[in-house]
Design an enzyme around this catalytic site. Structure first.
Site, PDB file in Angstrom:
ATOM      1  N   ILE A 158      -4.404  -3.271   4.151  1.00 51.26           N
ATOM      2  CA  ILE A 158      -3.780  -3.879   5.303  1.00 51.26           C
ATOM      3  C   ILE A 158      -3.305  -5.228   5.233  1.00 51.26           C
ATOM      4  CG2 ILE A 158      -3.809  -4.017   7.906  1.00 51.26           C
ATOM      5  CD1 ILE A 158      -4.046  -1.129   6.736  1.00 51.26           C
ATOM      6  N   ASP A 159      -2.048  -5.294   5.636  1.00 48.98           N
ATOM      7  CA  ASP A 159      -1.491  -6.784   5.490  1.00 48.98           C
ATOM      8  C   ASP A 159      -1.500  -7.608   6.535  1.00 48.98           C
ATOM      9  OD1 ASP A 159       0.655  -5.890   6.797  1.00 48.98           O
ATOM     10  OD2 ASP A 159       2.022  -5.703   5.240  1.00 48.98           O
ATOM     11  N   GLY A 160      -0.963  -8.816   6.825  1.00 48.73           N
ATOM     12  CA  GLY A 160      -0.942  -9.330   7.814  1.00 48.73           C
ATOM     13  C   GLY A 160      -0.071  -8.774   9.172  1.00 48.73           C
TER      14      GLY A 160
END
Length: 137
Positions: free
Chosen positions: A14-16
């Site tokens: 998962i990214d920002g």
């Protein structure tokens, strides 16, 4: 012959923005291509016996919807086209609700292991690819 490969999205993917990073989908597609190759009698050992390797030279990817942590993703890989020295795979990623997340077209080129350049698909491999292609037509 279509092959489905299933994964569960992990927190480390998962990214920002709170969803799967776009670059991660390229890894998912690669894992699915490896599974497709194994079940399609195109594994590394057989390619080595033919003196060739397969190299991905193009991926056209369209992101349709986000994927979130915990989503169960199914990656469908299917042979789309067979050419003289390459073939194209259609790949689609769906979530557990059967929503299309990603669709991609991937071109793989046959490389001569000794010359390190593209070459025609060997007859033994072409027979396998054509058999797979005929199964989906």
């Amino acid at each position: 012959m279509a092959k489905n490969f299933e994964i569960v999205v992990r927190s480390t993917e998962i990214d920002g923005n709170g969803h799967v990073n776009n670059a991660k989908f390229l890894e998912y597609l690669e894992w699915a291509r490896q599974e497709w190759s194994k079940t399609s009698e195109i594994d590394k050992q057989k390619l080595d016996l033919l003196g060739i390797n397969l190299v991905t030279v193009n991926i056209n990817i369209n992101f349709k919807r986000e994927a979130l942590e915990g989503d169960i993703l199914t990656i469908n890989t299917e042979l789309e086209r067979v050419g003289r020295s390459s073939f194209t795979l259609s790949q689609k990623i769906y979530n557990q609700y059967n929503h299309l997340i990603v669709e991609a077209m991937t071109t793989r080129v046959v490389i001569d292991n000794n010359k390190k350049e593209s070459c025609a698909i060997p007859e033994k491999l072409k027979v396998v690819l054509n058999r797979i292609y005929e199964q989906i037509q």
